[in-house]
Design a protein around this motif. Sequence first.
Motif, PDB file in Angstrom:
ATOM      1  N   ALA A 153       0.484  -1.367  -0.290  1.00  0.00           N
ATOM      2  CA  ALA A 153       0.001   0.129   0.211  1.00  0.00           C
ATOM      3  C   ALA A 153       0.843   1.147  -0.447  1.00  0.00           C
ATOM      4  CB  ALA A 153      -1.096   0.007   1.268  1.00  0.00           C
ATOM      5  N   ALA A 154       2.411   0.878   0.754  1.00  0.00           N
ATOM      6  CA  ALA A 154       2.713   2.355   0.556  1.00  0.00           C
ATOM      7  C   ALA A 154       3.263   2.651  -0.571  1.00  0.00           C
ATOM      8  CB  ALA A 154       3.889   1.886   1.747  1.00  0.00           C
ATOM      9  N   PHE A 155       3.659   1.869  -2.231  1.00  0.00           N
ATOM     10  CA  PHE A 155       3.940   1.942  -2.693  1.00  0.00           C
ATOM     11  C   PHE A 155       3.354   3.071  -3.645  1.00  0.00           C
ATOM     12  CE2 PHE A 155       4.515   1.313  -7.578  1.00  0.00           C
ATOM     13  CZ  PHE A 155       5.898   0.620  -7.760  1.00  0.00           C
ATOM     14  N   GLY A 156       1.752   2.843  -3.477  1.00  0.00           N
ATOM     15  CA  GLY A 156       0.751   3.013  -4.191  1.00  0.00           C
ATOM     16  C   GLY A 156       0.978   4.654  -3.638  1.00  0.00           C
ATOM     17  N   ARG A 157       0.646   4.799  -2.537  1.00  0.00           N
ATOM     18  CA  ARG A 157       0.336   5.911  -1.580  1.00  0.00           C
ATOM     19  C   ARG A 157       2.060   7.036  -1.744  1.00  0.00           C
ATOM     20  NH1 ARG A 157      -0.652   3.687   2.849  1.00  0.00           N
ATOM     21  NH2 ARG A 157       2.288   3.413   3.499  1.00  0.00           N
ATOM     22  N   PHE A 158       2.525   6.373  -1.952  1.00  0.00           N
ATOM     23  CA  PHE A 158       4.078   6.836  -2.507  1.00  0.00           C
ATOM     24  C   PHE A 158       3.952   8.157  -3.731  1.00  0.00           C
ATOM     25  CE2 PHE A 158       7.732   7.288  -4.807  1.00  0.00           C
ATOM     26  CZ  PHE A 158       8.286   8.593  -5.056  1.00  0.00           C
ATOM     27  N   ARG A 159       3.437   7.512  -4.752  1.00  0.00           N
ATOM     28  CA  ARG A 159       3.023   7.453  -6.066  1.00  0.00           C
ATOM     29  C   ARG A 159       2.588   8.791  -6.310  1.00  0.00           C
ATOM     30  NH1 ARG A 159       6.376   5.610  -9.977  1.00  0.00           N
ATOM     31  NH2 ARG A 159       4.440   6.187 -12.046  1.00  0.00           N
ATOM     32  N   GLN A 160       1.322   8.576  -5.558  1.00  0.00           N
ATOM     33  CA  GLN A 160      -0.051   9.676  -5.422  1.00  0.00           C
ATOM     34  C   GLN A 160       0.318  10.847  -4.935  1.00  0.00           C
ATOM     35  OE1 GLN A 160      -2.759   8.831  -7.109  1.00  0.00           O
ATOM     36  NE2 GLN A 160      -3.496  10.757  -6.621  1.00  0.00           N
ATOM     37  N   GLN A 161       1.602  10.326  -3.483  1.00  0.00           N
ATOM     38  CA  GLN A 161       1.869  11.649  -2.872  1.00  0.00           C
ATOM     39  C   GLN A 161       2.676  12.773  -3.897  1.00  0.00           C
ATOM     40  OE1 GLN A 161       3.321  10.098   0.651  1.00  0.00           O
ATOM     41  NE2 GLN A 161       1.349  10.066   1.294  1.00  0.00           N
ATOM     42  N   VAL A 162       3.471  11.865  -5.018  1.00  0.00           N
ATOM     43  CA  VAL A 162       4.505  12.423  -5.850  1.00  0.00           C
ATOM     44  C   VAL A 162       3.182  13.168  -7.086  1.00  0.00           C
ATOM     45  CG1 VAL A 162       5.557  12.039  -8.125  1.00  0.00           C
ATOM     46  CG2 VAL A 162       6.180  10.851  -5.777  1.00  0.00           C
ATOM     47  N   SER A 163       2.062  12.632  -7.354  1.00  0.00           N
ATOM     48  CA  SER A 163       1.872  13.606  -8.491  1.00  0.00           C
ATOM     49  C   SER A 163       0.559  14.530  -7.542  1.00  0.00           C
ATOM     50  CB  SER A 163       0.431  12.262  -8.508  1.00  0.00           C
ATOM     51  OG  SER A 163      -0.381  12.757  -9.757  1.00  0.00           O
ATOM     52  N   GLU A 164       0.239  14.355  -7.005  1.00  0.00           N
ATOM     53  CA  GLU A 164      -0.334  15.471  -6.099  1.00  0.00           C
ATOM     54  C   GLU A 164       0.498  17.021  -5.350  1.00  0.00           C
ATOM     55  OE1 GLU A 164      -2.400  14.077  -2.340  1.00  0.00           O
ATOM     56  OE2 GLU A 164      -3.759  12.557  -3.417  1.00  0.00           O
ATOM     57  N   GLU A 165       2.234  16.545  -4.888  1.00  0.00           N
ATOM     58  CA  GLU A 165       2.913  17.104  -4.679  1.00  0.00           C
ATOM     59  C   GLU A 165       3.128  17.954  -5.731  1.00  0.00           C
ATOM     60  OE1 GLU A 165       4.855  19.575  -2.179  1.00  0.00           O
ATOM     61  OE2 GLU A 165       3.859  17.686  -2.038  1.00  0.00           O
ATOM     62  N   LEU A 166       3.600  17.733  -7.124  1.00  0.00           N
ATOM     63  CA  LEU A 166       3.922  18.289  -8.459  1.00  0.00           C
ATOM     64  C   LEU A 166       2.522  18.660  -8.591  1.00  0.00           C
ATOM     65  CD1 LEU A 166       5.820  17.974 -10.995  1.00  0.00           C
ATOM     66  CD2 LEU A 166       4.234  15.648 -11.777  1.00  0.00           C
ATOM     67  N   GLY A 167       1.308  18.369  -8.466  1.00  0.00           N
ATOM     68  CA  GLY A 167       0.695  19.716  -8.847  1.00  0.00           C
ATOM     69  C   GLY A 167       0.450  20.600  -8.085  1.00  0.00           C
ATOM     70  N   ARG A 168       0.900  20.796  -6.791  1.00  0.00           N
ATOM     71  CA  ARG A 168       1.222  21.766  -6.050  1.00  0.00           C
ATOM     72  C   ARG A 168       2.118  23.016  -6.288  1.00  0.00           C
ATOM     73  NH1 ARG A 168      -1.360  18.512  -1.680  1.00  0.00           N
ATOM     74  NH2 ARG A 168       0.810  17.554  -2.024  1.00  0.00           N
ATOM     75  N   ALA A 169       2.649  22.221  -6.874  1.00  0.00           N
ATOM     76  CA  ALA A 169       4.423  23.475  -6.864  1.00  0.00           C
ATOM     77  C   ALA A 169       4.307  23.322  -8.200  1.00  0.00           C
ATOM     78  CB  ALA A 169       5.510  22.149  -7.153  1.00  0.00           C
ATOM     79  N   GLY A 170       3.395  23.143  -9.112  1.00  0.00           N
ATOM     80  CA  GLY A 170       3.137  24.099 -10.453  1.00  0.00           C
ATOM     81  C   GLY A 170       3.224  23.231 -11.985  1.00  0.00           C
ATOM     82  N   GLY A 171       3.677  22.248 -11.119  1.00  0.00           N
ATOM     83  CA  GLY A 171       3.765  21.058 -12.557  1.00  0.00           C
ATOM     84  C   GLY A 171       2.775  20.608 -13.229  1.00  0.00           C
TER      85      GLY A 171
END
Length: 215
Positions: A153-171
């Motif tokens: 579960a931690a694997f999917g959670r990490f990749r989802q968080q990367v996607s969300e952080e990317l959006g917040r950073a303007g990417g």
Amino acid sequence: MARRSALIKVVIGLAAAGLLAVLFLRSAQSAREAPFTVERGDLTPWTLVLEPDALGSWLALRPPAELAPPVGRQIFARGGQSVHYPNPAAMPLVLQTEFDRALAGTLMPDLVMNLARAAGLESAAFAPRCMGYRRISEPGATRGVYFMVFDAAAFGRFRQQVSEELGRAGGNASLFDPAALSPVLVVAALDENFSRWMPLRADRDADCVAPIEVR
């Protein structure tokens, strides 16, 4: 009469050969589907690694050194094929191609590493579920790869968080697909070009060929 007797012998011989072939195929199928085994102590700890590898990882998790080699030997013993092993074995978390396309210039490596740690990847207990296998026939060659599929579960959670952080950073979050990779550990392949199998999104119904037992 002699001709008829000879024909009967041929028919019996063909039937016997067919029966042997069926028994051989069933035996081979049974051997392939028998559970692979791993030792419980070889499943932890995993280590975050930020460096290139044969799978084309930018960020990866490396298992204990004792996990992959015994599984590779079981693959060779069952199939009798000449296989190659990634050295070291690793579970890609972010591919170099993904980083170059979506993250570079937007998310700093330290931030991504912190997201991985916060998701619990280094402390998570990964449960192996099956041995996966994919095969592709190409003109003049056949490619194949064996990989352990995990519940993580931690694997999917990490990749989802990367996607969300990317959006917040303007990417451009659409350039990073959290579901493009599955928690898999490639343990062997028929050739040494392991990166050609990435990104690898496992389909348990289609890919799994044998269960994995933890002893």
